[in-house]
Design a protein around this motif. Structure first.
Motif, PDB file in Angstrom:
ATOM      1  N   ARG A 163       0.943  -1.228   0.001  1.00 15.16           N
ATOM      2  CA  ARG A 163       0.303   0.083   0.770  1.00 15.16           C
ATOM      3  C   ARG A 163       0.452   1.209  -0.074  1.00 15.16           C
ATOM      4  O   ARG A 163       0.479   2.413  -0.400  1.00 15.16           O
ATOM      5  CB  ARG A 163      -0.621  -0.579   1.405  1.00 15.16           C
ATOM      6  CG  ARG A 163      -2.309   0.895   1.438  1.00 15.16           C
ATOM      7  CD  ARG A 163      -3.088   0.409   2.454  1.00 15.16           C
ATOM      8  NE  ARG A 163      -2.323   1.282   3.833  1.00 15.16           N
ATOM      9  CZ  ARG A 163      -3.762   2.406   3.440  1.00 15.16           C
ATOM     10  NH1 ARG A 163      -4.167   2.209   2.320  1.00 15.16           N
ATOM     11  NH2 ARG A 163      -3.659   3.269   4.827  1.00 15.16           N
ATOM     12  N   LEU A 164       2.558   1.436   1.113  1.00 10.53           N
ATOM     13  CA  LEU A 164       3.311   2.569   1.114  1.00 10.53           C
ATOM     14  C   LEU A 164       4.200   2.956  -0.480  1.00 10.53           C
ATOM     15  O   LEU A 164       4.266   1.094  -0.617  1.00 10.53           O
ATOM     16  CB  LEU A 164       3.251   2.494   1.802  1.00 10.53           C
ATOM     17  CG  LEU A 164       2.225   2.230   3.198  1.00 10.53           C
ATOM     18  CD1 LEU A 164       3.066   2.398   4.758  1.00 10.53           C
ATOM     19  CD2 LEU A 164       1.406   3.658   3.340  1.00 10.53           C
ATOM     20  N   MET A 172      -6.465   6.592  -4.788  1.00  4.58           N
ATOM     21  CA  MET A 172      -5.410   6.978  -4.173  1.00  4.58           C
ATOM     22  C   MET A 172      -6.851   6.015  -2.382  1.00  4.58           C
ATOM     23  O   MET A 172      -7.685   7.468  -1.908  1.00  4.58           O
ATOM     24  CB  MET A 172      -5.133   7.821  -3.263  1.00  4.58           C
ATOM     25  CG  MET A 172      -4.041   7.858  -1.840  1.00  4.58           C
ATOM     26  SD  MET A 172      -2.477   6.720  -1.290  1.00  4.58           S
ATOM     27  CE  MET A 172      -1.931   7.280  -2.994  1.00  4.58           C
ATOM     28  N   VAL A 173      -6.545   5.379  -2.054  1.00  6.18           N
ATOM     29  CA  VAL A 173      -7.434   4.848  -1.105  1.00  6.18           C
ATOM     30  C   VAL A 173      -6.811   5.392   0.310  1.00  6.18           C
ATOM     31  O   VAL A 173      -5.523   5.125   0.877  1.00  6.18           O
ATOM     32  CB  VAL A 173      -7.516   3.110  -1.475  1.00  6.18           C
ATOM     33  CG1 VAL A 173      -8.503   2.882   0.785  1.00  6.18           C
ATOM     34  CG2 VAL A 173      -8.048   2.541  -2.382  1.00  6.18           C
ATOM     35  N   VAL A 174      -7.514   5.869   1.245  1.00  8.69           N
ATOM     36  CA  VAL A 174      -6.968   6.333   2.087  1.00  8.69           C
ATOM     37  C   VAL A 174      -7.331   5.280   3.340  1.00  8.69           C
ATOM     38  O   VAL A 174      -6.512   4.744   4.401  1.00  8.69           O
ATOM     39  CB  VAL A 174      -7.695   8.106   2.850  1.00  8.69           C
ATOM     40  CG1 VAL A 174      -7.549   8.045   4.038  1.00  8.69           C
ATOM     41  CG2 VAL A 174      -7.508   8.966   1.972  1.00  8.69           C
ATOM     42  N   GLY A 205      -3.938  10.069   8.605  1.00  8.35           N
ATOM     43  CA  GLY A 205      -4.527  10.611   7.379  1.00  8.35           C
ATOM     44  C   GLY A 205      -5.797  11.897   7.434  1.00  8.35           C
ATOM     45  O   GLY A 205      -5.913  13.580   6.365  1.00  8.35           O
ATOM     46  N   LEU A 230      -5.531  15.785   7.080  1.00  2.78           N
ATOM     47  CA  LEU A 230      -6.435  16.806   5.525  1.00  2.78           C
ATOM     48  C   LEU A 230      -7.880  17.275   5.808  1.00  2.78           C
ATOM     49  O   LEU A 230      -8.061  18.679   5.119  1.00  2.78           O
ATOM     50  CB  LEU A 230      -7.530  15.402   4.228  1.00  2.78           C
ATOM     51  CG  LEU A 230      -6.060  14.045   3.344  1.00  2.78           C
ATOM     52  CD1 LEU A 230      -7.254  13.300   3.478  1.00  2.78           C
ATOM     53  CD2 LEU A 230      -5.478  15.010   2.365  1.00  2.78           C
ATOM     54  N   TRP A 285       5.702   6.859  -5.506  1.00  2.00           N
ATOM     55  CA  TRP A 285       4.598   7.613  -6.342  1.00  2.00           C
ATOM     56  C   TRP A 285       5.464   8.886  -6.538  1.00  2.00           C
ATOM     57  O   TRP A 285       6.484   9.736  -5.961  1.00  2.00           O
ATOM     58  CB  TRP A 285       3.698   7.972  -4.838  1.00  2.00           C
ATOM     59  CG  TRP A 285       2.633   7.179  -4.197  1.00  2.00           C
ATOM     60  CD1 TRP A 285       2.568   5.789  -5.064  1.00  2.00           C
ATOM     61  CD2 TRP A 285       2.507   6.820  -3.365  1.00  2.00           C
ATOM     62  NE1 TRP A 285       1.867   5.315  -4.269  1.00  2.00           N
ATOM     63  CE2 TRP A 285       1.397   5.997  -3.360  1.00  2.00           C
ATOM     64  CE3 TRP A 285       2.164   7.965  -1.369  1.00  2.00           C
ATOM     65  CZ2 TRP A 285       1.248   5.375  -1.160  1.00  2.00           C
ATOM     66  CZ3 TRP A 285       1.684   7.322  -0.444  1.00  2.00           C
ATOM     67  CH2 TRP A 285       0.912   5.967  -0.941  1.00  2.00           C
ATOM     68  N   ALA A 318       0.606  16.359  -1.065  1.00  2.00           N
ATOM     69  CA  ALA A 318      -0.076  15.841   0.138  1.00  2.00           C
ATOM     70  C   ALA A 318      -1.267  14.611   0.250  1.00  2.00           C
ATOM     71  O   ALA A 318      -1.438  13.253   1.004  1.00  2.00           O
ATOM     72  CB  ALA A 318      -0.558  17.152   1.300  1.00  2.00           C
ATOM     73  N   ALA A 319      -1.743  15.034  -0.461  1.00  5.39           N
ATOM     74  CA  ALA A 319      -2.529  13.589  -0.744  1.00  5.39           C
ATOM     75  C   ALA A 319      -2.547  12.567  -0.152  1.00  5.39           C
ATOM     76  O   ALA A 319      -3.109  11.247  -0.112  1.00  5.39           O
ATOM     77  CB  ALA A 319      -3.624  14.438  -1.342  1.00  5.39           C
ATOM     78  N   LEU A 320      -1.593  12.280  -1.245  1.00  5.15           N
ATOM     79  CA  LEU A 320      -1.128  10.805  -1.272  1.00  5.15           C
ATOM     80  C   LEU A 320      -0.281  10.741  -0.297  1.00  5.15           C
ATOM     81  O   LEU A 320      -0.462   9.313  -0.564  1.00  5.15           O
ATOM     82  CB  LEU A 320       0.022  11.001  -2.635  1.00  5.15           C
ATOM     83  CG  LEU A 320      -0.373  11.361  -4.430  1.00  5.15           C
ATOM     84  CD1 LEU A 320       0.229  11.010  -5.130  1.00  5.15           C
ATOM     85  CD2 LEU A 320      -1.586  11.120  -4.676  1.00  5.15           C
ATOM     86  N   LEU A 353      -0.660  11.220   2.488  1.00  2.00           N
ATOM     87  CA  LEU A 353      -1.373  11.290   3.855  1.00  2.00           C
ATOM     88  C   LEU A 353      -2.253  10.026   3.793  1.00  2.00           C
ATOM     89  O   LEU A 353      -2.970   9.237   4.869  1.00  2.00           O
ATOM     90  CB  LEU A 353      -2.282  12.089   4.164  1.00  2.00           C
ATOM     91  CG  LEU A 353      -1.999  13.528   4.218  1.00  2.00           C
ATOM     92  CD1 LEU A 353      -3.070  14.726   4.395  1.00  2.00           C
ATOM     93  CD2 LEU A 353      -0.963  13.772   5.264  1.00  2.00           C
ATOM     94  N   ALA A 354      -2.529   9.695   2.502  1.00  2.00           N
ATOM     95  CA  ALA A 354      -3.434   8.285   2.582  1.00  2.00           C
ATOM     96  C   ALA A 354      -2.351   6.889   3.043  1.00  2.00           C
ATOM     97  O   ALA A 354      -2.690   5.704   3.622  1.00  2.00           O
ATOM     98  CB  ALA A 354      -3.508   8.027   0.494  1.00  2.00           C
ATOM     99  N   ALA A 355      -0.877   7.193   3.097  1.00  2.00           N
ATOM    100  CA  ALA A 355      -0.541   6.086   4.052  1.00  2.00           C
ATOM    101  C   ALA A 355      -0.196   6.198   5.051  1.00  2.00           C
ATOM    102  O   ALA A 355      -0.753   7.139   5.750  1.00  2.00           O
ATOM    103  CB  ALA A 355       0.821   6.732   3.267  1.00  2.00           C
TER     104      ALA A 355
END
Lengths: 254, 476, 81
Positions: free
Chosen positions: A25-26, B400-402, B448, B452, C33, C67-69, C71-73
Motif C-alpha cells: 500500500r505504501l 488513492m485509498v485512504v 491522514g 486532510l 509515487w 500531500a493527499a497522496l 496522507l493516504a499512507a
C-alpha cells in the motif's frame, strides 16, 4: 499482500516454487520496520533477485474468486492469483473489541494514531492513560511530552521513567467525560477505579489488520501471516512468516 | 433584545437534523431566503444520527398524519436518493413472531398495515426464512413488508443541507437560539444567536429534542418532549454481506423493537433499545444494555456474533406527547412546528413539501425558482462500485485509498471537507464518507483524515474536531 | 532525501529542480509515487525555524501537492498492508 518483514520473507520463501507478486500500500517496502531497516533492505534485494514482482504504492481492496482488486495512482487492475498471502500487519484492539464502553468523546486514540500525532508534536493531553504494553505503548511513551503525566493501565509495568503510575492487571472498561475524556474507569477482579485523564491511548491486545473484502476470515485460498504479540523482533517475524507459508507451495502445486 | 443586527431572512429554520435540512432544501428552491441555525457543530447531531437508517413503509395506523407523511414519502426514495447521491436500497423487512402472543400481535399489525394501504404479506416461518435465510428456526409466523428500505440517514441529512446551501440557504453551526424578538402582535420578528440577531418573517421549529425549549422561548404552545436513549452494536461488512432483510420483533407501544438491520454501507446494526428520561446529551454506551441488545437480536438471527462487532454507539431520539407535529403554533402566528419523534427520516421528503404548502397557504410565493439546483454532483464511491476500475482516476486522489476498511479514497475525503456544508471534524468526515468508520475504527487512517481536514480548513491538526461533543484532537 | 511525515518515512528521489511562478519546485518520487515539493523564498526562514525532525507541519508542507497522496499512507504500521 504487505511488504513489511513478514510479507517480504513470505514472498521470498514462495518465490522458489511459484510466481510471486508482492503488493504494498505504501510507496516503499518496510512497513513499520521502515524502508531503510537493514533486514528490509536485505530482503528487498533478495526478493528482487528471486524474481518477486514488487508492486509498491498500490492498495489491495477485494479478493473475489481468486482475483485481487488493486487500486493506486496509475494502477487499477484485477490480478489473477491461485493464493493470497495476507501480511497486513497488526493494530491495537478497538473499543468495541476490548470492549470499552462509556462516553463518545474527544481524546480517545488508537496507539497507532496517538503515536503519529505525538511524533508530529500535536499535544494530545496533560494526563495520558496508556492502556496496554508493548510495541505501540513503547512508541507512545517515547514520544509523550515531558510535561505530560503518564499512567499505564494493564500489561507489564514498563521500566520507562516516563510512567508516573501503573495499574498492572487492570482493564479499561468505561470512558467518562462530556466533550473530552475526563476519566477512564479501569477494573480488575470486579474492583473498579476511575483515573483522571484527558487522553486515553488504546495500545493493548494486538489484532491482525483485516481490510481486504473476501479475505476478512479464513478461506482455503488465503493464508494470514500476521504475528500478534506485544513485542516483536525482526527474526521472530521472519521465522513466523517462513513457517506459516512453508506448506503452501506443495498445496498449490496443481 | 441584544446582539448586533445580522441579516434578514424570510425563514429561519432552527435545527439541522434531517427535518430541518429537508425543509431548508425545499424552501431554498423558492424565492424565499432561508437560514438554518444549529446549536451543534455539524448536521445530524441529534436524533438523525441515532436513527437506524430505515425508510418505513408503515409505522402508525391510519388515520394519522404520520401514516399520510410516510405514504407521501415512500414511493420517491429511489428518485430522491439518485438525485442526491444518498445510498438507498429497498430491501424489505420481516416482523417475526415466536409464539401465540406474537402471532396475535401480527394479526393486529396486519390489520393496521392493510388499512393503511401498505404492501404487506403474511408469511409462514418457512417462507420468512426464504426471504432471510439467517432468520431463526424459532420464527413461526411473520409479516413481510417489501417496500421497507435502508438509507444512510446522515448522508441524507447532509445531502439536504448541501442542496439547501447550493440554492442559497445559509447554514450556521454552533448557533443556538438564545432569545427571540416579537412584534406588537406577538409574532416573531427575530431570533438571537451568540453571534447576532437575525430578523425573519417565519421561524420553523425543527429543533428535535430542543423543540420544547424553543417553543417556550417563543411564547408558543407547550411541547412535552423527553429523550429516549437507544444503543447499538455495529457488526462488520463481512457479516453484513450474509444478511439481506431488516428483521424486527413484534413492536411494543413504545418502540419498534430491537432489530437486526443491514446498513447501506454493508455493515449491520443491532438495536436500539429504549431508555427514557435521561439527559439528551448523554451518548454513553453501557455494557449492561448492550449485552441485552445482543441477546435479543441473537434470538432473531442466531448467527450474529460479537466477534464481528466494530463499534457501539448511543443516541437520543425525542419522545413526545404528540408523535408528529407539523403545523403553525396555536399562539404564535408565524411559528411552524416540524417535529417527529421516530420516523423523521421516513417522513422527511413530505415534511419539506408540507412546510412549503403551509407557507403557500399564507400567500407566500413558493413556486420553484427556474435557476434552482435539484441534484448534487456525484462523487465516485469505490465501495459501492462492483468494478471500480471503471470509475477511478477522473480526478487526482480518485485512485488513492485512504481508509482501506471502508474503501474511501482521498477524493471522497476531499469532497467531504470542501463541500458546501463541509466536515470540520473526524466525526464529520466519517458521517459524510465513512472514512475511519470500518473494522479498525481509524487505527490506520485517522492521522491522514485529521491532516486532510486540517489542510482543507487551514487550521492546525490539533484543532480538528473529534467526537460529537465538539472536543478537538489536541489538548494541552 | 528522506521525507518524514506523520504518515510515513519514505525515500524521496529528486529528478528535477526548477522555478515555477517564483517558487522552487523539486520534482521527484516518494518511493513509487510521483511527488513534488514547492517552496516560496519567503517560506524558507519559517521552514528553517520549524525544521524539527519528524514534524507534522513540516511534513505536510514539504509534501505540498502530493500531500493527499502521502496522507493516504500510514506511518510505521507494522508489516504494512
Amino acid at each position: 499482500m504487505g511488504a513489511g518483514l513478514a510479507g517480504l520473507a513470505a514472498a521470498l520463501e514462495l518465490a522458489a516454487h511459484a510466481e510471486v507478486e508482492l503488493v504494498e500500500r505504501l510507496p516503499a517496502a518496510g512497513g513499520s520496520w521502515q524502508f531503510d531497516h537493514p533486514a528490509v533492505r536485505d530482503l528487498v534485494g533478495r526478493c528482487d533477485r528471486a524474481g518477486v514482482r514488487l508492486t509498491m504504492g498500490v492498495t489491495a481492496l477485494r479478493w473475489i474468486e481468486r482475483r485481487l482488486l488493486l487500486i493506486g495512482p496509475g494502477t487499477r487492475a484485477w490480478r489473477e492469483a491461485d493464493h493470497l498471502v495476507f501480511a497486513g500487519g497488526t493494530r491495537p484492539a478497538t473499543p468495541a473489541e476490548l470492549p470499552l464502553f462509556g462516553a463518545r468523546v474527544a481524546g480517545v486514540f488508537a496507539g497507532t494514531v496517538a503515536h503519529h500525532l505525538m511524533e508530529a508534536h500535536i499535544a494530545l493531553g496533560r494526563h495520558l492513560a496508556v492502556c496496554g504494553s508493548g510495541y505501540w505503548a513503547d512508541l507512545v511513551l517515547a514520544e509523550a511530552p515531558s510535561h505530560a503525566r503518564v499512567t499505564v493501565v494493564g500489561g507489564d509495568v514498563p521500566a520507562s521513567p516516563r510512567v508516573a503510575a501503573a495499574w498492572p492487571g487492570y482493564a479499561p472498561v468505561e470512558v467518562r467525560g462530556r466533550d473530552r475524556v475526563e476519566q477512564l474507569v479501569i477494573e480488575r477482579d470486579g474492583h473498579a477505579r476511575a483515573i483522571d485523564c484527558d487522553c486515553v491511548v488504546l495500545a493493548a491486545d494486538q489484532r491482525p489488520i483485516r481490510n481486504v473484502d473476501g479475505a476478512i476470515t479464513a478461506t482455503p485460498d488465503v493464508t494470514y501471516v500476521q504475528l500478534c504479540a506485544d513485542t516483536l523482533t525482526p527474526d521472530a517475524v521472519v521465522d513466523h512468516a517462513i513457517a506459516t507459508v512453508a506448506g503452501l507451495h506443495g498445496r498449490n502445486s496443481t | 433584545m441584544s446582539g448586533p443586527l445580522g441579516r434578514r431572512f424570510d425563514v429561519v429554520v432552527v435545527g439541522a437534523g434531517v427535518l430541518g435540512c429537508a425543509i431548508a432544501a425545499e424552501l431554498a428552491q423558492t424565492a424565499l431566503s432561508v437560514c438554518v441555525l444549529e446549536a451543534a457543530p455539524d448536521v445530524a447531531e441529534g436524533a438523525s444520527k441515532a436513527n437506524a437508517g430505515i425508510t418505513s413503509s408503515f409505522y402508525a395506523p391510519p388515520p394519522s398524519i404520520e401514516c399520510e407523511l410516510i405514504g407521501e414519502s415512500n414511493d420517491g426514495w429511489e428518485e430522491l436518493c439518485g438525485r442526491l447521491n444518498v445510498p438507498y436500497r429497498r430491501i424489505g423487512a420481516l416482523t417475526v413472531a415466536f409464539d401465540d402472543d406474537g402471532v396475535r400481535g401480527l394479526d393486529e399489525l396486519e390489520t393496521q398495515v392493510r388499512a393503511a394501504g401498505v404492501k404487506v404479506e403474511r408469511v409462514t416461518g418457512e417462507q420468512a426464512r426464504r426471504h432471510e435465510p439467517l432468520l431463526t428456526d424459532e420464527c413461526i409466523d411473520a409479516l413481510y413488508y417489501p417496500d421497507e428500505g435502508i438509507i444512510d440517514p446522515v448522508r441524507l441529512t447532509w445531502a439536504y443541507a448541501e442542496l439547501a446551501a447550493l440554492n442559497g440557504a445559509e447554514l450556521r453551526f454552533r448557533a443556538p437560539v438564545l432569545d427571540v424578538a416579537r412584534d406588537g402582535d406577538g409574532r416573531l420578528s427575530a431570533v438571537v444567536t451568540p453571534e447576532d440577531r437575525i430578523a425573519c418573517r417565519y421561524v420553523v421549529n425543527a429543533a428535535g429534542i430542543g423543540s420544547g425549549a424553543l417553543s417556550a422561548l417563543a411564547g408558543g404552545e407547550e411541547i412535552r418532549m423527553w429523550p429516549r436513549k437507544g444503543q447499538y452494536w455495529i457488526l462488520d461488512r463481512d457479516f453484513g454481506q450474509t444478511l439481506s432483510r431488516i428483521v424486527l420483533p413484534v413492536p411494543t407501544p413504545t418502540t419498534r423493537g430491537i432489530e437486526v438491520a443491514p446498513t447501506t454501507n454493508g455493515s449491520v446494526l443491532l438495536g436500539p433499545d429504549a431508555e427514557e428520561g435521561g439527559d439528551a446529551e448523554d451518548r454513553s454506551t453501557s455494557a449492561g444494555n448492550l449485552r441485552k441488545i445482543f441477546a435479543e437480536t441473537q434470538r432473531l438471527v442466531p448467527t450474529v456474533s460479537l466477534d464481528r462487532a466494530i463499534k457501539t454507539y448511543a443516541g437520543s431520539r425525542p419522545a413526545a406527547d404528540e408523535p408528529v407535529r407539523l403545523r403553525f403554533d396555536a399562539r404564535v402566528d408565524n411559528l411552524i412546528h416540524a417535529g417527529n419523534r421516530s420516523t423523521g427520516v421516513s417522513t422527511s421528503p413530505a415534511f419539506g413539501r408540507r412546510v412549503k404548502a403551509l407557507l403557500a397557504d399564507r400567500g407566500e410565493n413558493t413556486a420553484a425558482r427556474p435557476d434552482r439546483v435539484t441534484s448534487l454532483p456525484p462523487v465516485p464511491r469505490v465501495l459501492l462500485e462492483a468494478d471500480p476500475v471503471t470509475v477511478l482516476d477522473r480526478r487526482p486522489g480518485d485512485a488513492m485509498v485512504v481508509c482501506v476498511c471502508e474503501q474511501v479514497t482521498a477524493a471522497e475525503i476531499t469532497a467531504a471537507v470542501t463541500s458546501a456544508v463541509p466536515a470540520r471534524s473526524i466525526e464529520g468526515v466519517r458521517k459524510r464518507c465513512r472514512a475511519t468508520g470500518g473494522r479498525c475504527q481509524g487505527s490506520i487512517c485517522m492521522a491522514g483524515v485529521i491532516l486532510l481536514t486540517a489542510n482543507a480548513h487551514g487550521i492546525d491538526p490539533g484543532q480538528v474536531g473529534m467526537g460529537p461533543g465538539g472536543g478537538s484532537v489536541g489538548c494541552g | 532525501m528522506i521525507i518524514n511525515s506523520p504518515v510515513g518515512r519514505f525515500p524521496f528521489e529528486v529528478t528535477g529542480v526548477g522555478l515555477v511562478d517564483g517558487r522552487i519546485r523539486l520534482e521527484g518520487a516518494m518511493g513509487t509515487w510521483p511527488t513534488s515539493v514547492e517552496v516560496t523564498p519567503s517560506e524558507l526562514p519559517r521552514i528553517a525555524a520549524r525544521l524539527v525532525p519528524r514534524s507534522a507541519a513540516v511534513g505536510a508542507a514539504v509534501l505540498g501537492s502530493a500531500a493527499a497522496l502521502a496522507l493516504a499512507a500510514r506511518r510505521r504500521s507494522r508489516r504494512a498492508a
